[in-house]
Design a protein around this motif. Structure first.
Motif: not given
Length: 664
Positions: A313-315, A470, A473-474, A515, A517-520, A545
């Protein structure tokens, strides 16, 4: 387990002609629910609550491949009624013991089947049971649930662009709820269960299923535009091909004309109608668990629920390190260090540790030294769980379980099944059984809702089938997660635990969320994220996180990491679907309380009399005075619980409230 059979009543009718209508009734233990079963050329039932008819069925039947049927022009032999009162143990659940009190009506027919109705105080269930000695094919099941008025319902439609029913059978079982009159349902769209229908005077009916074994799952839809919901089932796959997400799925290319290949003596799934007079009773219902098959595992001592430091989730978000963070050994060692520092039991290696597009769990990317990570984790008292795509796991099922168990892996998060036909349901049982053989946990993702498999195989520790965090994120404001968060506990969570994956330390208001992705970020306040660890049932619970963000918010991290994931008892204090909910859970002598609201700021007056006598203090996390604008704003304080056990709490828009209560 204690069990007392209170009553046995036998009515015998030998080979009664099907056209001679018979009516057989049974009441719930408190006599508020009554089901009348009408047996004629077809079998139908009527369900009443406090003498008010609330649900009527169409013909309930099963059409078999040999030309026979269960329930159409069947010859009635006899009826047996028993009343049972027992306590059943619950493993890794929201309470450790469940009161299982019911009245049961068994109707026996000459055509080698039984039809069983079970009445609890909180609802009704029925199932077909084969009594013949030969295997058979099920071509079709008839089930329709009719309501006396055009009520409104909370409808989880299948989320897909496909318009055909066949296309809709392939889905992730994640969606928000449409709220509409039954007659206004989309006639071409399938919905999955549980599904809640809103009656009058606060009553609600939830349609669900339990003990789904070697049979397709039940969808609900309304093709006629009336007030009847019809059951629909995916037929058995005839041919499949490897494909889908990263070549990790089985795509059905053609289907057989039948639903299932069934063994003699098959017990078919329970069809459930839960009936409540308050929303809070919906959010604390045990019928699915009670109706499931008892545990097949004699020893569950090796099963360890807990929390998971999660990277996806936190990439893989790490900063101030001297390596590029991502799918590599250095990154996962950092996550293990974080887990160890915060007494988190597991780290998960999500998608990426196995070579992409190979659909093989024996080809590990060169950046990962798995043996080194397992050994490093052991020095820190942190275990590892591996993500697995369905096709890669299925193709080498026993080898995968044996190999990784011997390496020291403790479980698998299996993903992208996205079907619930008989073939896929069978896979879930095979996976659970093989994993248990090698003492492995299972977390099913990309799959249908739980129907009690977590009771039958307690190593199945969690399920997704939820529109979880999730999604943040987008998506932006078009996805209203705040309202979903106070709707899902009353509907989806009836079926069982949810791997929602909460724990965001970046929190946003309705206006500021977007949204990334890298820092949701999450929608709603910081205290909402804390409270979700209490409100949402999740024996294997993610911290979604990054270690960086948790380190910056150590006060919140300490609170989260201390919250248990299985409980001795659970009480839902209050709640209204789509509005708010307050849940308390007990572990040992400590209670945790979590409350969530929708986008409306809210004050709730709580009755804490469940605490009993004694002096209690509480550690409280509440929305800050500016949380309506700055979602991360919160206030922590320590207070004494009043002697009258009355407490008022305030929540901001999209807010929450979390509290740990313990004796002085």
């Amino acid at each position: 387990m204690k069990q007392k059979i209170l009553r046995l009543f036998l009515l015998t009718f030998l080979s009664i002609p099907a056209t001679a209508q018979k009516r057989v009734s049974v009441n719930s233990p408190d006599r508020r629910l009554q089901v009348d079963v009408i047996i004629a050329d077809s079998i139908r039932f009527q369900l009443a609550h406090d003498s008010e008819r609330i649900l009527s069925s169409g013909a309930i039947a099963m059409k078999l491949g040999n030309g026979k049927t269960f329930g159409i022009k069947s010859q009635f032999k006899q009826a047996k009624t028993i009343t049972v009162k027992q306590d059943i143990p619950a493993h890794f659940y929201k309470r450790n013991s469940i009161s299982d009190d019911y009245s049961e009506l068994t109707l026996e027919f000459k055509e080698d089947f039984k039809l069983i109705f079970r009445l609890y105080n909180e609802g009704m269930a029925y199932r077909f049971v084969s009594t013949g000695e030969k295997d058979f094919i099920v071509n079709e099941e008839l089930a329709a649930f009719g309501f006396p008025k055009d009520y409104k319902a909370y409808i989880p439609y299948v989320k897909t662009k496909e318009t055909t029913l066949e296309g809709q059978y392939f889905n992730s079982f994640e969606n928000t709820y449409a709220y509409s009159h039954l007659s206004k349902m989309n006639s071409g769209k399938l919905a999955f269960s549980p599904l809640v229908v809103e009656l009058e005077s606060g009553k609600k009916v939830c349609l669900a299923e339990a003990d789904l074994q070697s049979y397709p799952g039940m969808y609900l839809f309304n093709p006629t535009g009336g007030t009847i919901l019809e059951a629909n089932f995916a037929t058995y796959p005839k041919s499949t091909t490897q494909g889908g997400h990263n070549q990790l799925q089985h795509i059905v290319t053609s289907r057989q004309p039948y639903l299932a290949k069934s063994k003699a003596g098959t017990k078919f799934p329970w069809r459930i109608a839960i009936v409540t007079t308050s929303d809070k009773a919906l959010a604390d219902n045990d019928m699915v668990y009670k109706l499931a098959e008892s545990s097949r595992l004699k020893d569950v001592s090796w099963i360890k629920p807990g929390k998971v430091a999660w990277e996806w989730w936190n990439n893989w978000g790490l900063s101030k390190v001297d390596f590029v963070s991502g799918v590599n050994t250095e990154t996962y060692k950092a996550y293990i260090d974080f887990a160890a520092k915060n007494r988190i039991e597991y780290v998960i290696l999500d998608e990426g540790w196995a070579v992409n597009l190979k659909a093989s769990l024996f080809e590990v990317v060169p950046e990962i030294n798995l043996k080194e990570l397992i050994a490093y984790g052991k020095t820190k008292n942190v275990d590892i769980i591996l993500w697995a795509g369905y096709y890669a796991f299925e193709r080498d099922l026993e080898k995968v379980c044996k190999h990784y168990s011997q390496l020291g892996i403790k479980g698998f998060k299996i993903d992208f099944m996205d079907r619930d036909d008989q073939d896929m349901v069978d896979f879930h049982y095979r996976a659970a059984e093989k994993a248990a053989k090698y003492k492995l946990l299972v977390d099913f993702h990309g799959t249908y809702k739980p129907t009690g498999l977590n009771r039958t195989f307690p190593n199945v520790i969690n399920y997704e089938a939820v529109n979880g965090l999730e999604q943040m994120k987008w998506t932006g404001s078009e996805m209203d997660m705040v309202t979903y968060d106070v709707t899902m506990p009353f509907i989806r969570m009836i079926a069982g635990p949810v791997d929602y994956t909460q724990g965001a330390m970046r929190n946003a208001t309705k206006r500021s969320h977007r949204g990334i992705n890298d820092e949701p970020m999450s929608q709603g306040t910081r205290c909402r994220q804390l409270a979700e660890y209490v409100v949402f049932e999740s024996p294997l619970n993610m911290l979604c996180d990054s270690p960086d963000n948790y380190a910056k918010e150590q006060e919140c991290t300490d609170f989260i990491s201390a919250i248990p994931t299985v409980w001795d008892n659970t009480i839902v204090l209050n709640g209204e679907i789509g509005q708010y909910i307050t849940t308390v859970r007990k572990k040992g002598s400590t209670w945790y309380l979590g409350a969530l609201t929708n986008w409306e700021a809210r004050k709730l007056d709580l009755d804490l009399s469940f605490l009993g006598s004694g002096d209690y203090v509480a550690e409280i996390f509440q929305d800050g005075i500016n949380a309506n604008r700055i979602a991360t704003d919160y206030k922590k304080e320590r207070v004494a619980i009043p002697a009258d056990r009355k407490l008022s709490i305030n929540m901001a828009q999209g807010g929450g409230f979390a509290m740990k209560i313990f004796k002085k």
